[in-house]
Design a protein around this motif. Structure first.
Motif, mmCIF file in Angstrom:
data_model
loop_
_atom_site.group_PDB
_atom_site.id
_atom_site.type_symbol
_atom_site.label_atom_id
_atom_site.label_comp_id
_atom_site.label_asym_id
_atom_site.label_seq_id
_atom_site.Cartn_x
_atom_site.Cartn_y
_atom_site.Cartn_z
ATOM 1 N N MET A 45 0.805 -1.340 0.220
ATOM 2 C CA MET A 45 0.060 0.090 -0.068
ATOM 3 C C MET A 45 0.940 1.165 -0.128
ATOM 4 O O MET A 45 0.431 2.370 -0.833
ATOM 5 N N ALA A 46 1.917 1.010 0.646
ATOM 6 C CA ALA A 46 2.875 2.481 0.790
ATOM 7 C C ALA A 46 3.568 2.391 -0.675
ATOM 8 O O ALA A 46 3.538 3.813 -1.144
ATOM 9 N N LEU A 47 3.917 1.569 -1.409
ATOM 10 C CA LEU A 47 4.464 1.582 -2.670
ATOM 11 C C LEU A 47 3.362 2.252 -3.371
ATOM 12 O O LEU A 47 3.843 3.100 -4.375
ATOM 13 N N ARG A 48 2.245 1.787 -3.506
ATOM 14 C CA ARG A 48 0.923 2.082 -4.442
ATOM 15 C C ARG A 48 0.978 3.422 -4.145
ATOM 16 O O ARG A 48 0.734 4.331 -5.358
ATOM 17 N N MET A 49 0.808 4.231 -2.919
ATOM 18 C CA MET A 49 0.507 5.513 -2.853
ATOM 19 C C MET A 49 1.547 6.430 -3.252
ATOM 20 O O MET A 49 1.406 7.674 -3.790
ATOM 21 N N ILE A 50 2.735 5.882 -3.083
ATOM 22 C CA ILE A 50 3.982 6.704 -3.598
ATOM 23 C C ILE A 50 3.891 6.883 -5.011
ATOM 24 O O ILE A 50 4.104 7.996 -5.604
ATOM 25 N N LYS A 51 3.835 5.632 -5.763
ATOM 26 C CA LYS A 51 3.542 5.980 -7.010
ATOM 27 C C LYS A 51 2.699 6.773 -7.605
ATOM 28 O O LYS A 51 2.712 7.767 -8.512
ATOM 29 N N ARG A 52 1.274 6.622 -6.770
ATOM 30 C CA ARG A 52 0.336 7.502 -7.099
ATOM 31 C C ARG A 52 0.516 8.982 -6.901
ATOM 32 O O ARG A 52 0.175 9.799 -7.825
ATOM 33 N N GLY A 53 1.250 8.948 -5.813
ATOM 34 C CA GLY A 53 1.533 10.659 -5.558
ATOM 35 C C GLY A 53 2.668 11.328 -6.426
ATOM 36 O O GLY A 53 2.507 12.400 -7.057
ATOM 37 N N LEU A 78 2.500 14.958 -11.955
ATOM 38 C CA LEU A 78 2.649 15.475 -13.176
ATOM 39 C C LEU A 78 1.498 15.052 -14.101
ATOM 40 O O LEU A 78 1.605 15.620 -15.232
ATOM 41 N N ASP A 79 0.326 14.484 -13.698
ATOM 42 C CA ASP A 79 -0.455 13.959 -14.584
ATOM 43 C C ASP A 79 -1.802 14.725 -14.504
ATOM 44 O O ASP A 79 -3.033 14.337 -15.100
ATOM 45 N N GLY A 80 -2.024 15.855 -13.729
ATOM 46 C CA GLY A 80 -3.114 16.778 -13.600
ATOM 47 C C GLY A 80 -4.380 15.978 -13.222
ATOM 48 O O GLY A 80 -4.089 15.238 -12.219
ATOM 49 N N GLN A 81 -5.457 16.183 -13.723
ATOM 50 C CA GLN A 81 -6.725 15.664 -12.944
ATOM 51 C C GLN A 81 -6.660 13.971 -13.222
ATOM 52 O O GLN A 81 -7.257 13.418 -12.265
ATOM 53 N N ARG A 82 -6.016 13.325 -14.289
ATOM 54 C CA ARG A 82 -6.110 11.912 -14.205
ATOM 55 C C ARG A 82 -5.201 11.665 -13.345
ATOM 56 O O ARG A 82 -5.686 10.559 -12.540
ATOM 57 N N GLY A 83 -4.180 12.101 -13.015
ATOM 58 C CA GLY A 83 -3.336 11.734 -11.501
ATOM 59 C C GLY A 83 -4.127 11.772 -10.358
ATOM 60 O O GLY A 83 -4.019 10.784 -9.567
ATOM 61 N N LEU A 84 -4.588 12.987 -10.206
ATOM 62 C CA LEU A 84 -5.369 13.228 -9.157
ATOM 63 C C LEU A 84 -6.501 12.120 -8.717
ATOM 64 O O LEU A 84 -6.782 11.720 -7.819
#
Ligand code: 2NE
Length: 270
Positions: free
Chosen positions: A212-220, A225-231
């Motif tokens: 879960m920690a790796l997942r959230m780091i990747k998401r963040g 960089l990815d704007g609304q899609r990343g958010l």
């Protein structure tokens, strides 16, 4: 190492070993260039990687010791895209980029030779790159009538800086693995015979970390960089975590029990 086959495909090999999925582009006769079918195969494999909870890390590589991937197969490049078996022009490698980006698990490029053109973009889009000392990196688009102004440029610039990214695209030169490492787009270079061992070591280390920690780091890191899609992807995982909390269960339970929810019993952390 005892890799077992997850699924058979036309253009790729798809193997599993102790939590690691390995996707190998298997077209050595064209230096592992991709055609539309190759991308469909990789997309299908990525969907399996996403669904299977016993897979924690995904590795991309190419068959042989010559090439990781040489980009789009020039033999099937037609008018409007790469022509599939039904005659439809496609640029479906972009769907693969999106799948790598949104995969909630680390994706590593294990670069075993040329990473050129769309093959270079493929390693750029991956979360980490480990390269063999014989690997060569570079873009060719402006030489062969193509370009990737998406992740292949903007994300590359985040790795190597704007000046270098423009140099890589404008001049279409090739760079050694060591040069690529010095530029910041390769994490580690090792002798070819150690490439898989090193990559598996990195995978095993990540498999010991909190998924879960790796997942959230990747998401963040993506969201920045990815704007609304990343958010949206970051927010989706925040919602998933909220659904794991009793506070969210209380809302649903109250609705089903036709009563007012009691959210006040839950702590409000400072
Ligand atoms: C990779 C590279 C630099 C290797 O050069 P070299 O001299 O070591 O090998 P050679 O002889 O060029 O290649 C070996 C065999 O692989 C085939 C070649 O035609 C050759 O086949 P034979 O003559 O032995 O039968 N091959 C290599 N790359 C291929 C390709 N992409 N498509 C079809 N066959 C290929 C050198 O081969 C090279 O520069 N390759 C072309 C790289 C390239 O320009 N790729 C496309 C870039 S555009 C792109 O990928 C793209 C994009 O920009 C945006 C969106 C989507 C895709």
């Amino acid at each position: 190492r005892a890799w077992t086959t997850i699924k058979e495909y036309e253009d790729i090999k798809f193997d599993f070993f102790e939590g690691i999925a390995k996707i190998t582009i298997n077209r050595p006769e064209v230096y592992n260039a991709f055609r539309p079918q190759t991308n469909f195969d990789m997309l299908d494999a990525m969907e399996i990687c996403r669904e299977r909870s016993d897979i924690g890390v995904i590795v991309f590589t190419g068959t042989g010791d010559k090439a990781f991937c040489s980009g789009g197969d020039q033999n099937v490049k037609g008018v409007g895209g790469y022509i599939d078996e039904h005659g439809v022009p496609r640029l479906n490698v972009l769907d693969l980029h999106k799948a790598i980006r949104s995969m909630p698990k680390p994706v590593i490029a294990m670069v075993n030779g040329y990473a050129i053109g769309g093959g270079h973009v493929l390693h750029v889009v991956c979360d980490l790159t480990i390269a063999s000392d014989n690997a060569k990196f570079g873009q060719t688009g402006p030489k062969v009538g193509s370009f990737d102004a998406g992740f292949g440029s903007s994300f590359l610039a985040r790795h190597v800086g704007q000046k270098k990214a423009r140099e890589i695209w404008f001049l279409c030169k090739q760079y050694t693995a060591k040069e690529a490492e010095e530029m910041g787009m390769v994490n580690k270079v090792v002798p070819l015979e150690q490439l898989e061992d090193e990559t598996v070591d990195w995978c095993k280390t990540m498999l010991m970390r909190s998924p879960m920690a790796l997942r959230m780091i990747k998401r963040g890191l993506n969201a920045e960089l990815d704007g609304q899609r990343g958010l949206m992807e970051f927010a989706g995982d925040a919602t998933m975590m909220y659904y794991l909390m009793e506070e969210a269960q209380e809302g649903k339970n109250a609705f089903l029990e036709k009563r007012d929810p009691d959210f006040q019993k839950f702590p409000k952390f400072p």
